[in-house]
Design a protein around this motif. Structure first.
Motif, PDB file in Angstrom:
ATOM      1  N   GLU A  12      35.641  38.854  26.092  1.00 30.55           N
ATOM      2  CA  GLU A  12      34.999  37.687  26.694  1.00 30.55           C
ATOM      3  C   GLU A  12      35.593  37.433  28.075  1.00 30.55           C
ATOM      4  O   GLU A  12      36.320  36.457  28.287  1.00 30.55           O
ATOM      5  CB  GLU A  12      35.202  36.456  25.795  1.00 30.55           C
ATOM      6  N   PRO A  13      35.304  38.307  29.060  1.00 25.51           N
ATOM      7  CA  PRO A  13      35.913  38.153  30.385  1.00 25.51           C
ATOM      8  C   PRO A  13      35.245  37.040  31.183  1.00 25.51           C
ATOM      9  O   PRO A  13      34.176  37.205  31.748  1.00 25.51           O
ATOM     10  CB  PRO A  13      35.659  39.514  31.033  1.00 25.51           C
ATOM     11  N   THR A  14      35.857  35.889  31.201  1.00 25.82           N
ATOM     12  CA  THR A  14      35.322  34.773  31.962  1.00 25.82           C
ATOM     13  C   THR A  14      36.419  34.200  32.843  1.00 25.82           C
ATOM     14  O   THR A  14      37.604  34.489  32.661  1.00 25.82           O
ATOM     15  CB  THR A  14      34.791  33.652  31.048  1.00 25.82           C
ATOM     16  N   SER A  19      42.303  35.329  36.877  1.00 28.85           N
ATOM     17  CA  SER A  19      42.017  36.584  37.556  1.00 28.85           C
ATOM     18  C   SER A  19      43.115  37.583  37.241  1.00 28.85           C
ATOM     19  O   SER A  19      44.301  37.253  37.299  1.00 28.85           O
ATOM     20  CB  SER A  19      41.935  36.340  39.062  1.00 28.85           C
ATOM     21  N   TYR A  20      42.730  38.810  36.899  1.00 30.49           N
ATOM     22  CA  TYR A  20      43.685  39.830  36.520  1.00 30.49           C
ATOM     23  C   TYR A  20      43.955  40.796  37.682  1.00 30.49           C
ATOM     24  O   TYR A  20      43.171  40.895  38.612  1.00 30.49           O
ATOM     25  CB  TYR A  20      43.169  40.613  35.307  1.00 30.49           C
ATOM     26  N   GLY A  39      39.175  41.132  39.974  1.00 24.61           N
ATOM     27  CA  GLY A  39      39.929  40.303  39.049  1.00 24.61           C
ATOM     28  C   GLY A  39      39.280  40.040  37.710  1.00 24.61           C
ATOM     29  O   GLY A  39      39.900  39.465  36.820  1.00 24.61           O
ATOM     30  N   LYS A  40      38.029  40.461  37.540  1.00 25.59           N
ATOM     31  CA  LYS A  40      37.326  40.238  36.280  1.00 25.59           C
ATOM     32  C   LYS A  40      37.264  41.521  35.463  1.00 25.59           C
ATOM     33  O   LYS A  40      37.124  42.613  36.019  1.00 25.59           O
ATOM     34  CB  LYS A  40      35.909  39.713  36.531  1.00 25.59           C
ATOM     35  N   ILE A  93      46.493  44.288  43.653  1.00 24.78           N
ATOM     36  CA  ILE A  93      45.230  45.014  43.476  1.00 24.78           C
ATOM     37  C   ILE A  93      44.425  44.367  42.352  1.00 24.78           C
ATOM     38  O   ILE A  93      44.912  44.247  41.220  1.00 24.78           O
ATOM     39  CB  ILE A  93      45.489  46.497  43.160  1.00 24.78           C
ATOM     40  N   ASP A  94      43.198  43.949  42.649  1.00 17.45           N
ATOM     41  CA  ASP A  94      42.386  43.301  41.615  1.00 17.45           C
ATOM     42  C   ASP A  94      41.125  44.094  41.259  1.00 17.45           C
ATOM     43  O   ASP A  94      40.257  43.595  40.545  1.00 17.45           O
ATOM     44  CB  ASP A  94      42.004  41.872  42.026  1.00 17.45           C
ATOM     45  N   THR A  95      41.036  45.338  41.754  1.00 17.89           N
ATOM     46  CA  THR A  95      39.887  46.181  41.419  1.00 17.89           C
ATOM     47  C   THR A  95      40.368  47.579  41.030  1.00 17.89           C
ATOM     48  O   THR A  95      41.014  48.263  41.828  1.00 17.89           O
ATOM     49  CB  THR A  95      38.900  46.274  42.595  1.00 17.89           C
ATOM     50  N   VAL A  96      40.050  47.957  39.791  1.00 20.29           N
ATOM     51  CA  VAL A  96      40.354  49.292  39.274  1.00 20.29           C
ATOM     52  C   VAL A  96      39.112  49.771  38.539  1.00 20.29           C
ATOM     53  O   VAL A  96      38.714  49.188  37.529  1.00 20.29           O
ATOM     54  CB  VAL A  96      41.545  49.287  38.296  1.00 20.29           C
TER      55      VAL A  96
END
Length: 203
Positions: A12-14, A19-20, A39-40, A93-96
């Motif tokens: 449930e990524p909300t 933000s990850y 981040g999501k 870094i928030d995009t992988v």
């Protein structure tokens, strides 16, 4: 963090979970493949369909054979591509993402964790349920990070759309299909015969 708690968060990524970052990503022990976009968390709903794998395998083999004696390297998912913003630190870094196929020509972008920085070519193959992620979310981060060429393939419709980066913005090609031979600007000299890619596919 308990594994079940993390699993629930990934399912449930909300924004309620915040933000990850890549630093968080490295601590996760998930059975399924996940991607982090701005981040999501985005989780792959199911294994790719067989037709997806058929098309991916054909294109990978063609590119691999073409690049065998060249400095560019080709990779297929699962393979982490980190797209850094302000710095290359894990916590920044928030995009992988894990492109279906990517080609990296700058060896300085490769390390033991995968790729850090924009690949030269990214190929994404649409599957039921991932169209919005590929056509909107990934389009944005690929364009912003400087991926020179982004191929979007619709295996069920036997089509290919190429986005080419021009002055930091993507320019879309016409829609290619069976009978077309497409040329890559990012991988000089490479041509892809779409008849070979899409022939004998059983939907």
């Amino acid at each position: 963090m308990e594994k079940q708690e993390l699993k629930n968060k990934v399912e449930e990524p909300t924004s309620a979970y915040g933000s990850y970052t890549y630093a968080d990503y490295l601590t996760w022990q998930m059975e399924e493949m996940v991607e982090l976009i701005k981040g999501k968390v985005f989780k792959q709903a199911a294994a790719p369909r067989r037709i997806h794998q058929d098309v991916s395998g054909k294109i990978f083999n063609m590119l691999y054979n073409f690049l065998e004696r060249q400095p560019c390297k080709i990779y297929a998912a699962p393979f982490d591509v980190r797209l850094p913003g302000k710095s290359k630190k894990h916590e920044d870094i928030d995009t992988v993402v894990q492109p279906d196929i990517c080609v990296v020509c700058d060896p300085d972008k490769l390390d033991e964790l995968g790729c850090i920085g924009a690949p030269d070519l990214v190929v994404e193959i649409l599957s039921p349920g991932n169209n919005k992620k590929e056509l909107q979310n990934k389009y944005e981060v690929y364009e912003e990070s400087g991926v020179k060429e982004y191929w979007v393939i619709h295996p069920n419709e036997c089509t290919l759309l190429i986005y080419t980066l021009v002055k930091e913005k993507y320019i879309a090609s016409r829609l290619f299909t069976i009978g077309d031979i497409v040329k890559s600007n990012a991988v000089a000299g490479f041509e892809l015969d779409l008849t070979e890619v899409f022939e004998n596919l059983q939907h």
